[in-house]
Write a protein that holds these residues in place. Structure first.
Motif, PDB file in Angstrom:
ATOM      1  N   ARG A  17      67.213  -1.385  11.236  1.00  0.00           N
ATOM      2  CA  ARG A  17      67.582  -0.455  10.327  1.00  0.00           C
ATOM      3  C   ARG A  17      66.531  -0.013   9.512  1.00  0.00           C
ATOM      4  O   ARG A  17      66.071   0.951   9.364  1.00  0.00           O
ATOM      5  CB  ARG A  17      68.700  -0.743   9.212  1.00  0.00           C
ATOM      6  CG  ARG A  17      70.231  -0.981   9.601  1.00  0.00           C
ATOM      7  CD  ARG A  17      70.991  -1.124   8.746  1.00  0.00           C
ATOM      8  NE  ARG A  17      71.566  -2.389   8.922  1.00  0.00           N
ATOM      9  CZ  ARG A  17      72.026  -3.165   8.316  1.00  0.00           C
ATOM     10  NH1 ARG A  17      73.080  -2.843   7.620  1.00  0.00           N
ATOM     11  NH2 ARG A  17      72.218  -4.561   8.907  1.00  0.00           N
ATOM     12  N   PHE A  18      65.658  -0.930   9.170  1.00  0.00           N
ATOM     13  CA  PHE A  18      64.351  -0.777   8.536  1.00  0.00           C
ATOM     14  C   PHE A  18      63.328   0.100   9.280  1.00  0.00           C
ATOM     15  O   PHE A  18      62.750   1.250   8.908  1.00  0.00           O
ATOM     16  CB  PHE A  18      63.730  -2.049   7.973  1.00  0.00           C
ATOM     17  CG  PHE A  18      62.296  -1.814   7.237  1.00  0.00           C
ATOM     18  CD1 PHE A  18      62.091  -1.460   6.058  1.00  0.00           C
ATOM     19  CD2 PHE A  18      61.158  -1.997   8.153  1.00  0.00           C
ATOM     20  CE1 PHE A  18      60.911  -1.376   5.462  1.00  0.00           C
ATOM     21  CE2 PHE A  18      59.952  -1.667   7.638  1.00  0.00           C
ATOM     22  CZ  PHE A  18      59.701  -1.456   6.250  1.00  0.00           C
ATOM     23  N   TYR A  19      63.038  -0.536  10.546  1.00  0.00           N
ATOM     24  CA  TYR A  19      62.228   0.322  11.234  1.00  0.00           C
ATOM     25  C   TYR A  19      62.727   1.776  11.619  1.00  0.00           C
ATOM     26  O   TYR A  19      61.931   2.585  11.912  1.00  0.00           O
ATOM     27  CB  TYR A  19      61.621  -0.544  12.554  1.00  0.00           C
ATOM     28  CG  TYR A  19      60.750  -1.485  12.301  1.00  0.00           C
ATOM     29  CD1 TYR A  19      59.490  -1.334  11.758  1.00  0.00           C
ATOM     30  CD2 TYR A  19      61.253  -2.908  12.111  1.00  0.00           C
ATOM     31  CE1 TYR A  19      58.391  -2.254  11.140  1.00  0.00           C
ATOM     32  CE2 TYR A  19      60.204  -3.870  11.624  1.00  0.00           C
ATOM     33  CZ  TYR A  19      59.016  -3.737  11.356  1.00  0.00           C
ATOM     34  OH  TYR A  19      58.244  -4.480  10.862  1.00  0.00           O
ATOM     35  N   ASP A  20      63.808   1.962  12.095  1.00  0.00           N
ATOM     36  CA  ASP A  20      64.338   3.076  12.298  1.00  0.00           C
ATOM     37  C   ASP A  20      64.064   4.081  11.493  1.00  0.00           C
ATOM     38  O   ASP A  20      63.575   5.296  11.668  1.00  0.00           O
ATOM     39  CB  ASP A  20      65.923   2.946  12.800  1.00  0.00           C
ATOM     40  CG  ASP A  20      66.344   2.372  13.765  1.00  0.00           C
ATOM     41  OD1 ASP A  20      65.592   2.022  14.719  1.00  0.00           O
ATOM     42  OD2 ASP A  20      67.510   2.451  13.890  1.00  0.00           O
ATOM     43  N   VAL A  28      57.628   7.815  15.584  1.00  0.00           N
ATOM     44  CA  VAL A  28      57.920   6.446  16.355  1.00  0.00           C
ATOM     45  C   VAL A  28      59.545   6.362  16.181  1.00  0.00           C
ATOM     46  O   VAL A  28      60.087   6.388  15.348  1.00  0.00           O
ATOM     47  CB  VAL A  28      57.151   5.296  15.594  1.00  0.00           C
ATOM     48  CG1 VAL A  28      57.550   4.333  16.453  1.00  0.00           C
ATOM     49  CG2 VAL A  28      55.649   5.694  15.671  1.00  0.00           C
ATOM     50  N   ARG A  29      60.026   5.971  17.215  1.00  0.00           N
ATOM     51  CA  ARG A  29      61.459   5.787  17.561  1.00  0.00           C
ATOM     52  C   ARG A  29      61.675   4.546  18.355  1.00  0.00           C
ATOM     53  O   ARG A  29      61.012   4.278  19.162  1.00  0.00           O
ATOM     54  CB  ARG A  29      62.226   7.048  17.692  1.00  0.00           C
ATOM     55  CG  ARG A  29      61.903   7.567  19.300  1.00  0.00           C
ATOM     56  CD  ARG A  29      62.518   9.028  19.473  1.00  0.00           C
ATOM     57  NE  ARG A  29      62.519   9.063  20.853  1.00  0.00           N
ATOM     58  CZ  ARG A  29      61.435   9.622  21.471  1.00  0.00           C
ATOM     59  NH1 ARG A  29      60.267   9.665  21.016  1.00  0.00           N
ATOM     60  NH2 ARG A  29      61.553   9.824  23.060  1.00  0.00           N
ATOM     61  N   TYR A  44      59.622   0.144  20.043  1.00  0.00           N
ATOM     62  CA  TYR A  44      59.482   1.401  19.351  1.00  0.00           C
ATOM     63  C   TYR A  44      58.289   1.905  19.834  1.00  0.00           C
ATOM     64  O   TYR A  44      57.176   1.127  20.425  1.00  0.00           O
ATOM     65  CB  TYR A  44      59.418   1.072  17.869  1.00  0.00           C
ATOM     66  CG  TYR A  44      60.797   0.735  16.869  1.00  0.00           C
ATOM     67  CD1 TYR A  44      61.311   1.579  16.434  1.00  0.00           C
ATOM     68  CD2 TYR A  44      61.156  -0.640  17.074  1.00  0.00           C
ATOM     69  CE1 TYR A  44      62.522   1.241  15.661  1.00  0.00           C
ATOM     70  CE2 TYR A  44      62.239  -1.054  16.352  1.00  0.00           C
ATOM     71  CZ  TYR A  44      62.958  -0.015  15.902  1.00  0.00           C
ATOM     72  OH  TYR A  44      64.253  -0.288  15.301  1.00  0.00           O
ATOM     73  N   GLY A  45      58.246   3.174  19.823  1.00  0.00           N
ATOM     74  CA  GLY A  45      56.822   4.129  20.655  1.00  0.00           C
ATOM     75  C   GLY A  45      57.334   5.556  20.220  1.00  0.00           C
ATOM     76  O   GLY A  45      58.272   6.030  19.487  1.00  0.00           O
ATOM     77  N   PRO A  49      57.640   2.232  24.752  1.00  0.00           N
ATOM     78  CA  PRO A  49      57.367   1.231  23.649  1.00  0.00           C
ATOM     79  C   PRO A  49      56.362   0.286  23.392  1.00  0.00           C
ATOM     80  O   PRO A  49      55.771  -0.019  24.553  1.00  0.00           O
ATOM     81  CB  PRO A  49      58.591   0.204  24.011  1.00  0.00           C
ATOM     82  CG  PRO A  49      59.465   1.079  24.992  1.00  0.00           C
ATOM     83  CD  PRO A  49      58.359   1.954  25.577  1.00  0.00           C
ATOM     84  N   TRP A  50      55.716   0.398  22.178  1.00  0.00           N
ATOM     85  CA  TRP A  50      54.457  -0.567  22.101  1.00  0.00           C
ATOM     86  C   TRP A  50      54.766  -1.458  20.947  1.00  0.00           C
ATOM     87  O   TRP A  50      53.779  -2.178  20.603  1.00  0.00           O
ATOM     88  CB  TRP A  50      53.275   0.389  22.027  1.00  0.00           C
ATOM     89  CG  TRP A  50      53.430   1.642  21.132  1.00  0.00           C
ATOM     90  CD1 TRP A  50      53.727   2.845  21.320  1.00  0.00           C
ATOM     91  CD2 TRP A  50      53.118   1.667  19.697  1.00  0.00           C
ATOM     92  NE1 TRP A  50      53.825   3.563  20.236  1.00  0.00           N
ATOM     93  CE2 TRP A  50      53.670   2.628  19.246  1.00  0.00           C
ATOM     94  CE3 TRP A  50      53.023   0.581  18.732  1.00  0.00           C
ATOM     95  CZ2 TRP A  50      53.585   3.222  17.729  1.00  0.00           C
ATOM     96  CZ3 TRP A  50      52.922   1.042  17.317  1.00  0.00           C
ATOM     97  CH2 TRP A  50      53.268   2.275  16.799  1.00  0.00           C
ATOM     98  N   PHE A  51      55.614  -1.234  20.160  1.00  0.00           N
ATOM     99  CA  PHE A  51      55.821  -2.106  18.990  1.00  0.00           C
ATOM    100  C   PHE A  51      57.390  -2.922  19.079  1.00  0.00           C
ATOM    101  O   PHE A  51      58.291  -1.829  19.310  1.00  0.00           O
ATOM    102  CB  PHE A  51      55.744  -1.343  17.809  1.00  0.00           C
ATOM    103  CG  PHE A  51      56.005  -1.922  16.394  1.00  0.00           C
ATOM    104  CD1 PHE A  51      54.914  -2.344  15.700  1.00  0.00           C
ATOM    105  CD2 PHE A  51      57.349  -2.333  15.860  1.00  0.00           C
ATOM    106  CE1 PHE A  51      54.931  -3.127  14.571  1.00  0.00           C
ATOM    107  CE2 PHE A  51      57.376  -2.797  14.684  1.00  0.00           C
ATOM    108  CZ  PHE A  51      56.429  -3.362  14.035  1.00  0.00           C
TER     109      PHE A  51
END
Length: 124
Positions: A17-20, A28-29, A44-45, A49-51
């Motif tokens: 929820r935080f990163y979204d 970045v999604r 995420y990326g 994805p890279w995170f």
């Protein structure tokens, strides 16, 4: 160049929820989810994805990661949204000339205490 990074989080759902929300202003999604495996992970990326975050033992240490932004407004939006998503301020948006001229960054601690930064390396 950062290729990818993965670290453990204490509460996987809370962290998603935080990163979204915090990463949305940066373009970045979440691109990958695997929650039915032994260890839930999300990637995420922008185009790949890279995170990565994974449910893990939170005693394994904290981390700092910086995500590039295309302008100062994106840095500001990241900081605002991260705080609204439950992050803790760790450095308001602003110039950091002691790093280098034009360095504009903002820092937050995510729900697990990791130091997350958005940075713009430019002049406008």
């Amino acid at each position: 160049m950062l290729d990818h990074i993965t670290f453990g989080v204490a509460d996987f759902v809370r962290s998603i929820r935080f990163y979204d929300r915090a990463f949305a202003p940066l373009g970045v999604r979440r691109l990958f989810d695997m929650v039915d495996g032994e260890v839930p992970v999300a990637g995420y990326g922008d185009t790949r994805p890279w995170f990565w975050i994974a449910h893990n033992d939170p005693t394994q240490g904290k981390l700092h990661v910086a995500v590039g932004a295309a302008n100062r407004e994106m840095v500001d939006a990241f900081h605002r949204e991260a705080l609204l998503a439950g992050g803790e301020d760790n450095g308001a948006p602003g110039l950091r000339p002691h790093y280098h001229p034009g360095y504009y960054g903002a820092f937050v601690r995510d729900p697990d205490g990791h130091n997350i930064e958005a940075v713009f390396h430019g002049t406008s």
